[in-house]
Scaffold this motif. Sequence first.
Motif, PDB file in Angstrom:
ATOM      1  N   GLU A  60       0.856  -1.190   0.000  1.00 55.75           N
ATOM      2  CA  GLU A  60       0.000   0.000   0.000  1.00 55.75           C
ATOM      3  C   GLU A  60       0.892   1.239   0.000  1.00 55.75           C
ATOM      4  N   GLY A  61       0.872   1.974  -1.103  1.00 56.78           N
ATOM      5  CA  GLY A  61       1.741   3.129  -1.207  1.00 56.78           C
ATOM      6  C   GLY A  61       3.196   2.715  -1.045  1.00 56.78           C
ATOM      7  N   ASP A  62       3.890   3.349  -0.102  1.00 52.99           N
ATOM      8  CA  ASP A  62       5.311   3.066   0.120  1.00 52.99           C
ATOM      9  C   ASP A  62       5.556   1.911   1.086  1.00 52.99           C
ATOM     10  N   TRP A  63       4.486   1.325   1.642  1.00 50.86           N
ATOM     11  CA  TRP A  63       4.640   0.317   2.686  1.00 50.86           C
ATOM     12  C   TRP A  63       4.300  -1.086   2.171  1.00 50.86           C
ATOM     13  N   THR A  64       5.003  -2.063   2.714  1.00 50.72           N
ATOM     14  CA  THR A  64       4.737  -3.460   2.379  1.00 50.72           C
ATOM     15  C   THR A  64       4.646  -4.263   3.666  1.00 50.72           C
ATOM     16  N   TRP A  65       3.593  -5.100   3.773  1.00 52.76           N
ATOM     17  CA  TRP A  65       3.370  -5.934   4.953  1.00 52.76           C
ATOM     18  C   TRP A  65       3.396  -7.409   4.554  1.00 52.76           C
ATOM     19  N   LYS A  66       3.832  -8.238   5.479  1.00 50.73           N
ATOM     20  CA  LYS A  66       4.022  -9.656   5.197  1.00 50.73           C
ATOM     21  C   LYS A  66       2.937 -10.514   5.849  1.00 50.73           C
ATOM     22  N   ASP A  67       2.508 -11.544   5.107  1.00 52.29           N
ATOM     23  CA  ASP A  67       1.606 -12.566   5.654  1.00 52.29           C
ATOM     24  C   ASP A  67       0.364 -11.945   6.285  1.00 52.29           C
ATOM     25  N   SER A  68      -0.243 -11.015   5.565  1.00 51.78           N
ATOM     26  CA  SER A  68      -1.405 -10.300   6.084  1.00 51.78           C
ATOM     27  C   SER A  68      -2.655 -11.170   6.073  1.00 51.78           C
ATOM     28  N   VAL A  69      -3.512 -10.982   7.054  1.00 52.60           N
ATOM     29  CA  VAL A  69      -4.798 -11.677   7.120  1.00 52.60           C
ATOM     30  C   VAL A  69      -5.784 -11.003   6.169  1.00 52.60           C
ATOM     31  N   ARG A  70      -6.410 -11.809   5.318  1.00 52.83           N
ATOM     32  CA  ARG A  70      -7.479 -11.313   4.449  1.00 52.83           C
ATOM     33  C   ARG A  70      -8.825 -11.767   5.017  1.00 52.83           C
ATOM     34  N   TYR A  71      -9.773 -10.828   5.152  1.00 56.63           N
ATOM     35  CA  TYR A  71     -11.098 -11.177   5.650  1.00 56.63           C
ATOM     36  C   TYR A  71     -12.011 -11.647   4.521  1.00 56.63           C
ATOM     37  N   THR A  72     -13.026 -12.421   4.886  1.00 56.49           N
ATOM     38  CA  THR A  72     -14.145 -12.603   3.974  1.00 56.49           C
ATOM     39  C   THR A  72     -14.911 -11.286   3.908  1.00 56.49           C
ATOM     40  N   SER A  73     -15.769 -11.141   2.922  1.00 60.76           N
ATOM     41  CA  SER A  73     -16.361  -9.837   2.618  1.00 60.76           C
ATOM     42  C   SER A  73     -17.270  -9.287   3.704  1.00 60.76           C
ATOM     43  N   ALA A  74     -17.740 -10.120   4.635  1.00 56.31           N
ATOM     44  CA  ALA A  74     -18.652  -9.634   5.677  1.00 56.31           C
ATOM     45  C   ALA A  74     -17.991  -8.611   6.589  1.00 56.31           C
ATOM     46  N   CYS A  75     -16.673  -8.650   6.744  1.00 56.20           N
ATOM     47  CA  CYS A  75     -15.967  -7.649   7.547  1.00 56.20           C
ATOM     48  C   CYS A  75     -15.663  -6.443   6.664  1.00 56.20           C
ATOM     49  N   ASP A  76     -16.696  -5.635   6.435  1.00 51.36           N
ATOM     50  CA  ASP A  76     -16.579  -4.464   5.565  1.00 51.36           C
ATOM     51  C   ASP A  76     -16.203  -3.251   6.418  1.00 51.36           C
ATOM     52  N   THR A  77     -15.021  -3.307   7.015  1.00 52.67           N
ATOM     53  CA  THR A  77     -14.566  -2.277   7.937  1.00 52.67           C
ATOM     54  C   THR A  77     -14.458  -0.920   7.255  1.00 52.67           C
ATOM     55  N   ILE A  78     -14.629   0.140   8.058  1.00 53.33           N
ATOM     56  CA  ILE A  78     -14.630   1.505   7.545  1.00 53.33           C
ATOM     57  C   ILE A  78     -13.553   2.318   8.253  1.00 53.33           C
TER      58      ILE A  78
END
Length: 311
Positions: A212-230
């Motif tokens: 994301e932009g200039d940052w890189t994260w490792k082994d990130s958790v991906r949610y199913t679509s129900a977690c539509d965080t804002i």
Amino acid sequence: MRKPLVVALCALALAGAGATPAVAAAPSPTGADATTGTAPATPLTDLVNDTVGAVADTLSGLTAPKAGAVNFAGTVSLSNCSGSVVRMPDSAASDPALVLTNGHCLESGFPAPGQVLTDRASSRTFGLLNASGAKVATLRANRLVYATMTDTDAAIYRLSSTYAQIKSAYGIDPLTLSGTRPAAGTAISVVSGYWKRIYSCSVDGFAYRLKEGDWTWKDSVRYTSACDTIGGTSGSPVVDDATGEVVAVNNTGNEDGGRCTVNNPCEVDENGGVTLRQGINYAQQTYPFTACFTTGNRLDLSASGCTVPKP
């Protein structure tokens, strides 16, 4: 990054409020706390934060889904992010309490790529919530123990209170960080102290790299679509519904379908292939931190098994 949204007036309108509201200033464009330095919050700042929190309570009461046994006890609200009072698996009641949020929620702004901050003075305040999401206390930090946006997106503050003192005064226990990696399919809840809202979904999988932009994260958790965080859910604990333990810290989502830009992270696989998932949100795993804290909740980056980025 899940920066907060300015919706106070809309919330009051929906609630049918008749009085003219006090409106807080808009958050900084980056989504980090607009406060600079480490000066303690003034009474006016506290009043503004409480007003915004009350508006968020009103909105969340209209829209928030409820998640089973998971509740708000031990979560905290920041000026523009969420967080939680956490303990390591071996923390003692007499240890100074810790607060977990995102690195991009720092009061000083985003850490630069490659930057790791440790042992900095801080007087950051946090609104402690009870099980129903009501604010019961203002907690204050005395140190920023650790923060980075490299490989992960996390910040850990040390409070001036111990777990035992918080329990005695408010009847609230900390959340425990799990010492193990979560599995795909795990039922989870993302608990936002900023919005007093709980999102329920499952771990959909993991991004080898999340850029994301200039940052890189490792082994990130991906949610199913129900977690539509804002916006404003940054720093929320991601709780394993079965164990009640924290397995990740919520941090971002692809809002507009953009490619690897701010607020539009992309997944990068082992071969460099890029995948965009508009509307899908992510978190950073927290189990690596459990190997980095020793007796007395002291950070020891040289400890065996501690793999988080180092200065």
